[in-house]
Design an enzyme around this catalytic site. Structure first.
Site, PDB file in Angstrom:
ATOM      1  N   SER A  80       0.861  -1.168   0.000  1.00  0.00           N
ATOM      2  CA  SER A  80       0.000   0.000   0.000  1.00  0.00           C
ATOM      3  C   SER A  80       0.904   1.226   0.000  1.00  0.00           C
ATOM      4  O   SER A  80       1.729   1.393   0.902  1.00  0.00           O
ATOM      5  CB  SER A  80      -0.877  -0.035   1.252  1.00  0.00           C
ATOM      6  OG  SER A  80      -1.605   1.154   1.375  1.00  0.00           O
ATOM      7  N   LYS A 103      -1.363  -0.961  -4.154  1.00  0.00           N
ATOM      8  CA  LYS A 103      -2.552  -0.143  -3.832  1.00  0.00           C
ATOM      9  C   LYS A 103      -2.090   1.292  -3.660  1.00  0.00           C
ATOM     10  O   LYS A 103      -1.116   1.551  -2.940  1.00  0.00           O
ATOM     11  CB  LYS A 103      -3.172  -0.691  -2.547  1.00  0.00           C
ATOM     12  CG  LYS A 103      -4.129   0.239  -1.822  1.00  0.00           C
ATOM     13  CD  LYS A 103      -4.893  -0.527  -0.744  1.00  0.00           C
ATOM     14  CE  LYS A 103      -5.014   0.275   0.537  1.00  0.00           C
ATOM     15  NZ  LYS A 103      -5.798  -0.422   1.569  1.00  0.00           N
ATOM     16  N   LEU A 104      -2.764   2.205  -4.338  1.00  0.00           N
ATOM     17  CA  LEU A 104      -2.436   3.617  -4.206  1.00  0.00           C
ATOM     18  C   LEU A 104      -3.484   4.302  -3.354  1.00  0.00           C
ATOM     19  O   LEU A 104      -4.686   4.089  -3.531  1.00  0.00           O
ATOM     20  CB  LEU A 104      -2.414   4.308  -5.573  1.00  0.00           C
ATOM     21  CG  LEU A 104      -1.460   3.764  -6.631  1.00  0.00           C
ATOM     22  CD1 LEU A 104      -1.559   4.612  -7.896  1.00  0.00           C
ATOM     23  CD2 LEU A 104      -0.021   3.743  -6.124  1.00  0.00           C
ATOM     24  N   LYS A 105      -3.016   5.139  -2.456  1.00  0.00           N
ATOM     25  CA  LYS A 105      -3.944   5.968  -1.694  1.00  0.00           C
ATOM     26  C   LYS A 105      -4.369   7.128  -2.582  1.00  0.00           C
ATOM     27  O   LYS A 105      -3.509   7.747  -3.237  1.00  0.00           O
ATOM     28  CB  LYS A 105      -3.242   6.499  -0.439  1.00  0.00           C
ATOM     29  CG  LYS A 105      -2.919   5.409   0.574  1.00  0.00           C
ATOM     30  CD  LYS A 105      -4.191   4.909   1.217  1.00  0.00           C
ATOM     31  CE  LYS A 105      -3.895   3.930   2.333  1.00  0.00           C
ATOM     32  NZ  LYS A 105      -5.127   3.448   2.961  1.00  0.00           N
ATOM     33  N   ASP A 146      -7.397   3.205  -2.819  1.00  0.00           N
ATOM     34  CA  ASP A 146      -8.086   3.288  -1.533  1.00  0.00           C
ATOM     35  C   ASP A 146      -8.252   4.762  -1.174  1.00  0.00           C
ATOM     36  O   ASP A 146      -7.260   5.490  -1.071  1.00  0.00           O
ATOM     37  CB  ASP A 146      -7.238   2.574  -0.469  1.00  0.00           C
ATOM     38  CG  ASP A 146      -7.873   2.616   0.910  1.00  0.00           C
ATOM     39  OD1 ASP A 146      -9.033   3.060   1.031  1.00  0.00           O
ATOM     40  OD2 ASP A 146      -7.201   2.184   1.877  1.00  0.00           O
ATOM     41  N   ASN A 202     -10.012   5.829   1.627  1.00  0.00           N
ATOM     42  CA  ASN A 202     -10.263   6.030   3.054  1.00  0.00           C
ATOM     43  C   ASN A 202     -11.400   7.027   3.294  1.00  0.00           C
ATOM     44  O   ASN A 202     -11.260   7.959   4.094  1.00  0.00           O
ATOM     45  CB  ASN A 202      -8.998   6.484   3.791  1.00  0.00           C
ATOM     46  CG  ASN A 202      -8.013   5.353   3.996  1.00  0.00           C
ATOM     47  OD1 ASN A 202      -6.920   5.379   3.412  1.00  0.00           O
ATOM     48  ND2 ASN A 202      -8.365   4.365   4.784  1.00  0.00           N
ATOM     49  N   GLU A 231     -11.487   1.094  -3.221  1.00  0.00           N
ATOM     50  CA  GLU A 231     -11.795   0.810  -1.821  1.00  0.00           C
ATOM     51  C   GLU A 231     -12.325   2.056  -1.119  1.00  0.00           C
ATOM     52  O   GLU A 231     -11.700   3.118  -1.182  1.00  0.00           O
ATOM     53  CB  GLU A 231     -10.497   0.315  -1.153  1.00  0.00           C
ATOM     54  CG  GLU A 231     -10.690  -0.284   0.210  1.00  0.00           C
ATOM     55  CD  GLU A 231      -9.354  -0.723   0.810  1.00  0.00           C
ATOM     56  OE1 GLU A 231      -8.334  -0.777   0.081  1.00  0.00           O
ATOM     57  OE2 GLU A 231      -9.333  -0.987   2.016  1.00  0.00           O
ATOM     58  N   ASP A 246     -14.184  -1.102   3.367  1.00  0.00           N
ATOM     59  CA  ASP A 246     -13.265  -1.310   4.481  1.00  0.00           C
ATOM     60  C   ASP A 246     -13.921  -0.706   5.731  1.00  0.00           C
ATOM     61  O   ASP A 246     -14.572  -1.418   6.509  1.00  0.00           O
ATOM     62  CB  ASP A 246     -11.913  -0.645   4.140  1.00  0.00           C
ATOM     63  CG  ASP A 246     -10.926  -0.579   5.291  1.00  0.00           C
ATOM     64  OD1 ASP A 246     -11.249  -1.053   6.394  1.00  0.00           O
ATOM     65  OD2 ASP A 246      -9.808  -0.043   5.108  1.00  0.00           O
ATOM     66  N   LYS A 257     -10.306  -6.616   8.197  1.00  0.00           N
ATOM     67  CA  LYS A 257      -9.209  -6.255   9.100  1.00  0.00           C
ATOM     68  C   LYS A 257      -9.578  -6.751  10.492  1.00  0.00           C
ATOM     69  O   LYS A 257     -10.668  -6.427  11.003  1.00  0.00           O
ATOM     70  CB  LYS A 257      -9.025  -4.741   9.166  1.00  0.00           C
ATOM     71  CG  LYS A 257      -8.332  -4.130   7.958  1.00  0.00           C
ATOM     72  CD  LYS A 257      -8.167  -2.638   8.158  1.00  0.00           C
ATOM     73  CE  LYS A 257      -7.535  -2.010   6.930  1.00  0.00           C
ATOM     74  NZ  LYS A 257      -7.783  -0.550   6.900  1.00  0.00           N
ATOM     75  N   GLY A 314      -4.437  -4.288   6.200  1.00  0.00           N
ATOM     76  CA  GLY A 314      -3.387  -4.106   7.206  1.00  0.00           C
ATOM     77  C   GLY A 314      -3.517  -2.752   7.865  1.00  0.00           C
ATOM     78  O   GLY A 314      -4.155  -1.845   7.329  1.00  0.00           O
TER      79      GLY A 314
HETATM   80  O1  NPG Z   1       0.498  -2.314   4.818  1.00  0.00           O
HETATM   81  O2  NPG Z   1      -0.384  -2.424   6.801  1.00  0.00           O
HETATM   82  C1  NPG Z   1      -0.232  -1.898   5.702  1.00  0.00           C
HETATM   83  C2  NPG Z   1      -0.987  -0.627   5.437  1.00  0.00           C
HETATM   84  C3  NPG Z   1      -2.195  -0.875   4.642  1.00  0.00           C
HETATM   85  O3  NPG Z   1      -3.015   1.074   3.594  1.00  0.00           O
HETATM   86  C4  NPG Z   1      -3.031   0.350   4.555  1.00  0.00           C
HETATM   87  N1  NPG Z   1      -3.784   0.599   5.609  1.00  0.00           N
HETATM   88  O4  NPG Z   1      -6.871   2.265   5.221  1.00  0.00           O
HETATM   89  O5  NPG Z   1      -6.239   0.300   4.737  1.00  0.00           O
HETATM   90  C5  NPG Z   1      -5.993   1.402   5.194  1.00  0.00           C
HETATM   91  C6  NPG Z   1      -4.605   1.746   5.612  1.00  0.00           C
HETATM   92  C7  NPG Z   1      -4.389   2.506   6.855  1.00  0.00           C
HETATM   93  C8  NPG Z   1      -3.131   2.945   7.101  1.00  0.00           C
HETATM   94  C9  NPG Z   1      -5.373   2.808   7.734  1.00  0.00           C
HETATM   95  C10 NPG Z   1      -2.855   3.708   8.203  1.00  0.00           C
HETATM   96  C11 NPG Z   1      -5.091   3.531   8.857  1.00  0.00           C
HETATM   97  C12 NPG Z   1      -3.851   3.998   9.075  1.00  0.00           C
END
Ligand code: NPG
Length: 369
Positions: free
Chosen positions: A134, A160-162, A187, A189, A212, A237, A261, A289
């Site tokens: 990610s 995966k790109l934020k 993703d 969020n 996502e 998620d 998760k 994760g």
């Molecule tokens: O590799 O554990 C990992 C990070 C995966 O992007 C990831 N987690 O929204 O899924 C998510 C995100 C996250 C990261 C969420 C940090 C909250 C804090």
């Protein structure tokens, strides 16, 4: 088993590179570990709560407090097994990451004593699991392309790109141009709103595995409307907190893929129930994760070995996060991580690393109680 005491271990872990999402940037993880000491031996768990309540309501301080005052006391009486943690603590609303950390530690102790691996206990069927990486939001598109290139060189075959409003089409186009065949997903969020529907629908041109959580967790109808007009599958998620949330989201057509998760749903056993429900309904899942240390990662990898974990997990090798992990490092083999086979979580906690990082321990019950 009878639990004698529980240590709540808090440790600041600097990340190898800052991780930026639509809701903020992290330089370090405020990690909360749960160490259960019982008459049959000890066990470790990790709460996925982060320092700030920006991903969801929970945060490390609150998770520690709820564990100390309510969750741990609920398991100190009489005989207890991992499967009892959920029912015994049901009076406490929410705080799923805190509860998940405690359940993980009790399960770990129980399975270590029984000589059974967590993956076996959960019903895992794979010796290794496909994983991805990610990638956070970077200061420039060039830096993003460079980071993605580095991870692809490391062996990651799914990225995966934020994304967020203002950081989506341009970075996606640049990464796609460099990696036309890469398994790519995004993703948000929960960073978008109804007015962004046309923009999000335009992501179809990038041939993504999934999008996502574009909208806020409670916006199931908006997700369903988007799903109906896009060829790219919608994955949820933050909206999915339990089997009930999962069934509702699926009934509404709000998603066709589910991110599971452990911390978000309250533990490994609820995670397994969501997996089973999705399997029954023909809906693929994958393991998310929360930047875990080797302790939480071991649990995630065990979970991801179940049969309906169809898409690669957000579980990268230890060196993607930490200079020094709290366990033996998880190492990338191809684009996979190996599922631990030792009893319980199958890892050894590095007490020296904890001491060097200045871990702070609170014991429950404390002296004088
Ligand atoms: O590799 O554990 C990992 C990070 C995966 O992007 C990831 N987690 O929204 O899924 C998510 C995100 C996250 C990261 C969420 C940090 C909250 C804090």
């Amino acid at each position: 088993m009878r639990i004698e005491r529980v240590e709540l271990v808090r440790v600041a872990m600097p990340l190898v590179r800052p991780f930026r999402t639509s809701f903020g940037v992290q330089q370090a993880r405020d990690v909360l570990l749960v160490h259960v000491i019982s008459d049959v031996g000890d066990g470790w768990g990790e709460s996925a709560a982060h320092a700030e309540p920006f991903y969801n309501e929970e945060f490390t301080e609150s998770a520690a407090m709820v564990l100390e005052r309510w969750l741990v006391p609920a398991v100190l009486d009489g005989s207890v097994a991992g499967a009892d943690v959920g029912p015994r603590t049901a009076q406490v609303k929410g705080y799923r990451a805190a509860r998940a950390g405690l359940e993980m530690a009790v399960l770990d102790a129980e399975l270590r004593a029984a000589g059974m691996a967590m993956a076996t206990h959960l019903g895992g069927t794979r010796a290794s699991v496909d994983v991805g990486v990610s990638v956070g939001i970077t200061p420039t598109v060039d830096e993003l392309v460079q980071q993605v290139g580095g991870y692809v060189d490391d062996g990651y075959r799914r990225v995966k790109l934020k994304v967020m409003p203002g950081w989506d089409v341009e970075p996606l186009r640049a990464v796609r141009a460099q990696h036309p065949d890469l398994a790519l997903q995004v993703d948000a969020n929960a960073g978008y709103a109804a007015e962004h529907a046309d923009l999000i629908a335009s992501f179809d041109e990038f041939g993504l595995l999934m999008i996502e959580q574009p909208y806020a967790p409670e916006e199931l109808q908006l997700h369903a409307q988007l799903a109906a007009r896009m060829s790219t599958p919608i994955c949820l998620d933050e909206s999915i907190l339990s089997t009930v949330h999962t069934a509702t989201a699926l009934d509404l057509g709000a998603c066709s893929i589910v991110n599971i998760k452990v911390g978000r749903v309250g533990g490994l056993l609820e995670a397994r129930r969501i997996h089973d429900l999705c399997l029954e309904r023909g809906v693929p899942v994958w393991c998310g994760g929360m930047l875990e240390t080797g302790i939480g990662r071991a649990a995630n990898v065990a979970l991801a070995s179940l049969p309906n974990f169809t898409f690669p997990a957000d579980l990268s090798a230890s060196d993607r996060y930490w200079r020094r992990d709290l366990t033996e490092p998880f190492v990338l083999e191809g684009s996979q991580l190996r599922v631990p086979t030792g009893p319980g979580l199958g890892i050894t906690v590095d007490r020296d690393a904890l001491a060097e990082l200045g871990a702070v321990v609170r014991t429950v019950p404390g002296a004088g109680t």
